[in-house]
Design a protein around this motif. Structure first.
Motif, mmCIF file in Angstrom:
data_model
loop_
_atom_site.group_PDB
_atom_site.id
_atom_site.type_symbol
_atom_site.label_atom_id
_atom_site.label_comp_id
_atom_site.label_asym_id
_atom_site.label_seq_id
_atom_site.Cartn_x
_atom_site.Cartn_y
_atom_site.Cartn_z
ATOM 1 N N GLU A 25 -16.877 -23.194 1.780
ATOM 2 C CA GLU A 25 -16.346 -22.226 2.732
ATOM 3 C C GLU A 25 -16.042 -20.907 2.017
ATOM 4 O O GLU A 25 -15.724 -20.889 0.826
ATOM 5 C CB GLU A 25 -15.092 -22.774 3.411
ATOM 6 N N ILE A 26 -16.129 -19.795 2.761
ATOM 7 C CA ILE A 26 -15.947 -18.455 2.207
ATOM 8 C C ILE A 26 -14.992 -17.662 3.083
ATOM 9 O O ILE A 26 -14.916 -17.873 4.305
ATOM 10 C CB ILE A 26 -17.316 -17.738 2.091
ATOM 11 N N ALA A 27 -14.238 -16.748 2.454
ATOM 12 C CA ALA A 27 -13.390 -15.798 3.170
ATOM 13 C C ALA A 27 -13.534 -14.444 2.488
ATOM 14 O O ALA A 27 -13.619 -14.361 1.255
ATOM 15 C CB ALA A 27 -11.934 -16.249 3.170
ATOM 16 N N THR A 28 -13.546 -13.375 3.278
ATOM 17 C CA THR A 28 -13.719 -12.021 2.757
ATOM 18 C C THR A 28 -12.407 -11.257 2.840
ATOM 19 O O THR A 28 -11.837 -11.117 3.940
ATOM 20 C CB THR A 28 -14.805 -11.266 3.543
ATOM 21 N N ASN A 29 -11.901 -10.818 1.673
ATOM 22 C CA ASN A 29 -10.646 -10.056 1.583
ATOM 23 C C ASN A 29 -9.472 -10.772 2.245
ATOM 24 O O ASN A 29 -8.536 -10.126 2.747
ATOM 25 C CB ASN A 29 -10.817 -8.665 2.202
ATOM 26 N N SER A 30 -9.516 -12.096 2.247
ATOM 27 C CA SER A 30 -8.457 -12.890 2.886
ATOM 28 C C SER A 30 -8.679 -14.346 2.509
ATOM 29 O O SER A 30 -9.533 -14.670 1.675
ATOM 30 C CB SER A 30 -8.509 -12.734 4.410
ATOM 31 N N THR A 31 -7.905 -15.236 3.134
ATOM 32 C CA THR A 31 -8.137 -16.678 3.001
ATOM 33 C C THR A 31 -8.383 -17.305 4.375
ATOM 34 O O THR A 31 -8.034 -18.458 4.616
ATOM 35 C CB THR A 31 -6.943 -17.364 2.302
ATOM 36 N N ASN A 32 -9.008 -16.537 5.272
ATOM 37 C CA ASN A 32 -9.431 -17.046 6.579
ATOM 38 C C ASN A 32 -10.855 -17.590 6.422
ATOM 39 O O ASN A 32 -11.827 -16.858 6.580
ATOM 40 C CB ASN A 32 -9.369 -15.950 7.636
ATOM 41 N N PHE A 33 -10.950 -18.882 6.109
ATOM 42 C CA PHE A 33 -12.226 -19.451 5.685
ATOM 43 C C PHE A 33 -13.131 -19.775 6.866
ATOM 44 O O PHE A 33 -12.671 -20.129 7.959
ATOM 45 C CB PHE A 33 -11.980 -20.726 4.867
ATOM 46 N N ILE A 91 -10.418 -20.392 -5.081
ATOM 47 C CA ILE A 91 -10.715 -19.468 -6.185
ATOM 48 C C ILE A 91 -11.318 -18.203 -5.585
ATOM 49 O O ILE A 91 -12.090 -18.271 -4.622
ATOM 50 C CB ILE A 91 -11.653 -20.116 -7.222
ATOM 51 N N CYS A 92 -10.935 -17.037 -6.145
ATOM 52 C CA CYS A 92 -11.345 -15.766 -5.565
ATOM 53 C C CYS A 92 -11.959 -14.864 -6.622
ATOM 54 O O CYS A 92 -11.549 -14.885 -7.793
ATOM 55 C CB CYS A 92 -10.154 -15.049 -4.933
ATOM 56 N N SER A 93 -12.901 -14.049 -6.196
ATOM 57 C CA SER A 93 -13.426 -13.002 -7.065
ATOM 58 C C SER A 93 -12.441 -11.833 -7.083
ATOM 59 O O SER A 93 -11.496 -11.785 -6.283
ATOM 60 C CB SER A 93 -14.792 -12.535 -6.579
ATOM 61 N N SER A 94 -12.659 -10.890 -7.988
ATOM 62 C CA SER A 94 -11.838 -9.677 -8.070
ATOM 63 C C SER A 94 -12.718 -8.458 -7.885
ATOM 64 O O SER A 94 -13.793 -8.364 -8.485
ATOM 65 C CB SER A 94 -11.124 -9.593 -9.426
ATOM 66 N N ASN A 95 -12.255 -7.546 -7.058
ATOM 67 C CA ASN A 95 -12.894 -6.233 -6.944
ATOM 68 C C ASN A 95 -12.314 -5.388 -8.075
ATOM 69 O O ASN A 95 -11.224 -4.822 -7.963
ATOM 70 C CB ASN A 95 -12.611 -5.629 -5.576
ATOM 71 N N PHE A 96 -13.040 -5.296 -9.179
ATOM 72 C CA PHE A 96 -12.551 -4.720 -10.433
ATOM 73 C C PHE A 96 -13.162 -3.339 -10.638
ATOM 74 O O PHE A 96 -14.376 -3.160 -10.489
ATOM 75 C CB PHE A 96 -12.943 -5.651 -11.587
ATOM 76 N N ASP A 97 -12.299 -2.348 -10.967
ATOM 77 C CA ASP A 97 -12.775 -0.977 -11.117
ATOM 78 C C ASP A 97 -12.187 -0.338 -12.369
ATOM 79 O O ASP A 97 -11.086 -0.690 -12.819
ATOM 80 C CB ASP A 97 -12.394 -0.135 -9.900
ATOM 81 N N LEU A 98 -12.927 0.614 -12.913
ATOM 82 C CA LEU A 98 -12.519 1.409 -14.066
ATOM 83 C C LEU A 98 -12.545 2.885 -13.684
ATOM 84 O O LEU A 98 -13.531 3.374 -13.137
ATOM 85 C CB LEU A 98 -13.456 1.163 -15.247
ATOM 86 N N THR A 99 -11.428 3.589 -13.984
ATOM 87 C CA THR A 99 -11.354 5.029 -13.789
ATOM 88 C C THR A 99 -10.985 5.673 -15.116
ATOM 89 O O THR A 99 -9.963 5.301 -15.727
ATOM 90 C CB THR A 99 -10.302 5.392 -12.726
ATOM 91 N N THR A 100 -11.804 6.605 -15.582
ATOM 92 C CA THR A 100 -11.506 7.292 -16.843
ATOM 93 C C THR A 100 -10.687 8.537 -16.545
ATOM 94 O O THR A 100 -11.096 9.395 -15.747
ATOM 95 C CB THR A 100 -12.805 7.668 -17.579
ATOM 96 N N LEU A 101 -9.512 8.636 -17.182
ATOM 97 C CA LEU A 101 -8.621 9.779 -17.058
ATOM 98 C C LEU A 101 -8.395 10.355 -18.446
ATOM 99 O O LEU A 101 -8.778 9.752 -19.452
ATOM 100 C CB LEU A 101 -7.296 9.361 -16.420
#
Length: 258
Positions: A113-121, A165-175
């Motif tokens: 089962e899958i859920a997007t940006n939530s745990t509503n599978f 188990i969930c993936s992470s939307n991971f981002d890098l910003t250079t300042l």
């Protein structure tokens, strides 16, 4: 034919072959043969007297023909109780795909089962006799996705679920003079995060953190980072790698006493 393990030492045999008019199922435990027709009704449930390894044979036969075809043979482990599965690792492969690795048993029908940006599978696909799956057509740079795996008992129509188990939307910003790391995920069950950094030792931050500033950077140097979510049960979720070049807007100190 496929064999599905159920609780209570019960199994379900589902004949997927359609080359014969009928199929004869023998459970090799002294019970009489079971005859099922070809097609959607070619399945049967059977309860064994005990747990352990069992042998099941199925042979096909046609009406008005000799019943002399060689049987197909499969073994199954009869289980008193279906064990809960475990998703041991999630890996974001690219912008569209995620790979899942499971700790599961043969002859158990699993429902992913899958859920997007939530745990509503919602149900995604069935898993049978496989310990890995790759899910495509995702947007891993825009969303995080959560998964759970259910051990389905077709004899009793019940489901025993795994960890989430969930993936992470991971981002890098250079300042200026720092690289800012940010991530979004469902943090339930996560104990801490490990962040790998190119040409440097990895560092750890505790949940529920969702951002970290890396100030140990050198202007003009390329850096790549990757986030690993460490769950309390030992499972891990690995993000995409994100890279950037450090920079600085500070004006250097003027030279004196030339």
């Amino acid at each position: 034919f496929e064999i599905y393990s159920c609780g209570g030492n019960e199994t379900q045999v589902k004949v997927t072959d359609t080359n014969y008019n009928q199929y004869v199922i023998n459970y090799n435990d002294g019970s009489p043969d079971v005859v099922v027709p070809s097609g959607s009704l070619a399945k049967d449930n059977h309860v064994f007297a005990s747990s352990g390894n069992k042998t099941i044979t199925v042979r096909g036969r046609n009406l008005s023909a000799d019943d002399n075809c060689n049987p197909a043979i499969q073994n199954v482990n009869a289980l008193a109780v279906l064990p809960a599965p475990t998703i041991s690792q999630l890996t974001v492969l690219d912008n569209a795909r995620i790979q899942l690795d499971f700790n599961n048993l043969p002859n158990i029908l699993y429902r992913l089962e899958i859920a997007t940006n939530s745990t509503n599978f919602q149900q995604l696909q069935n898993i049978y006799n496989s310990n890995t799956a790759t899910i495509s057509n995702l947007r891993t740079d825009d969303n995080f996705y959560c998964f759970r795996l259910g051990a389905f008992d077709p004899c009793n129509n019940t489901t025993l679920y795994s960890n989430v188990i969930c993936s992470s939307n991971f981002d890098l910003t250079t300042l200026s003079d720092l690289n800012r790391l940010t991530w979004t995920t469902d943090q339930n069950g996560i104990s801490d995060y490990t962040i790998s950094k190119s040409n440097s030792a990895p560092f750890t931050t505790s949940a529920p953190a969702s951002t970290l500033d890396d100030i140990a950077v050198v202007c003009g140097t390329d850096y790549c980072y990757q986030l690993t979510s460490n769950y309390a049960n030992g499972s891990t979720s690995i993000s995409l790698s994100k890279c950037g070049t450090a920079f600085s807007t500070k004006i250097p100190t003027a030279a004196e006493n030339i």
